[in-house]
Design an enzyme around this catalytic site. Sequence first.
Site, mmCIF file in Angstrom:
data_model
loop_
_atom_site.group_PDB
_atom_site.id
_atom_site.type_symbol
_atom_site.label_atom_id
_atom_site.label_comp_id
_atom_site.label_asym_id
_atom_site.label_seq_id
_atom_site.Cartn_x
_atom_site.Cartn_y
_atom_site.Cartn_z
ATOM 1 N N VAL A 93 0.741 -1.206 0.012
ATOM 2 C CA VAL A 93 -0.014 -0.050 -0.010
ATOM 3 C C VAL A 93 1.002 1.580 -0.088
ATOM 4 O O VAL A 93 2.019 1.109 0.437
ATOM 5 C CB VAL A 93 -1.168 0.214 1.235
ATOM 6 C CG1 VAL A 93 -1.964 -1.042 1.097
ATOM 7 C CG2 VAL A 93 -0.353 -0.072 2.500
ATOM 8 N N SER A 94 0.295 2.180 -0.510
ATOM 9 C CA SER A 94 1.389 3.495 -0.493
ATOM 10 C C SER A 94 1.302 4.340 0.618
ATOM 11 O O SER A 94 2.478 4.912 0.765
ATOM 12 C CB SER A 94 0.524 4.440 -1.829
ATOM 13 O OG SER A 94 0.492 3.628 -2.879
ATOM 14 N N THR A 95 0.332 4.339 1.515
ATOM 15 C CA THR A 95 0.632 5.143 2.783
ATOM 16 C C THR A 95 -0.096 4.451 4.035
ATOM 17 O O THR A 95 -0.731 3.467 4.023
ATOM 18 C CB THR A 95 -0.355 6.373 2.722
ATOM 19 O OG1 THR A 95 -1.841 5.905 2.597
ATOM 20 C CG2 THR A 95 -0.103 7.334 1.519
ATOM 21 N N GLN A 140 -3.586 3.545 4.664
ATOM 22 C CA GLN A 140 -4.244 2.407 3.758
ATOM 23 C C GLN A 140 -4.046 1.199 4.640
ATOM 24 O O GLN A 140 -3.006 0.866 5.196
ATOM 25 C CB GLN A 140 -3.638 2.589 2.649
ATOM 26 C CG GLN A 140 -3.995 3.745 1.574
ATOM 27 C CD GLN A 140 -3.596 3.692 0.145
ATOM 28 O OE1 GLN A 140 -2.219 3.026 0.170
ATOM 29 N NE2 GLN A 140 -4.172 4.293 -0.672
#
Length: 190
Positions: free
Chosen positions: A11-13, A16
């Site tokens: 996931v990017s952040t 999330q």
Amino acid sequence: MATTLIGYARVSTADQKLDLQTDALKAAGCVKVYSDIVSGAGTKRPELDECLRFLREGDVLVVYKLDRLGRSLSHLMEIIRDLKQKGIGFKSISDGIDTTTSTGQLLFHIMGSFAEFERTLIQERTNAGLKAARERGKLGGRPVAVTPEIGARITQLRGEGKNADSVATELGIGRATVYRYLKSQTALAA
């Protein structure tokens, strides 16, 4: 040799959640799941690196979706090519890609053709843009930070005993620029 499914999720952040991906990977039969929380554009993905080191011939790397693995289509193709050379399969659950099957191999080769086509188009557009800029009298690259006038001023101020910080401040340039200029002048004198 038994096939071992190894999962990778990303996931990017931090806000999330990995749950959807990890649940799907476990349901697909993955015995181990590596996961990163990092932007797809980021080059440092420690868990992916560890996962790729862990994989052995006969294993299959499984992701929930293609975009979880590669930064770009060409990067994705590079990873999958490396896996294939090591005798490691690849599956993407959501995209229905499985390089351990003949259909999956065909799809992989089609994707590779698109990646190569994309690289060629980017190169052609870049070259056309550079040519057009040259025809308009524009040159590529960074603008010159030290013109002959600024160079003379740097030499003068340093000759007056000023340090690089005060020279840089007075001329509105970076201290590193002052040092680079002085180093280039020393190299020319030698």
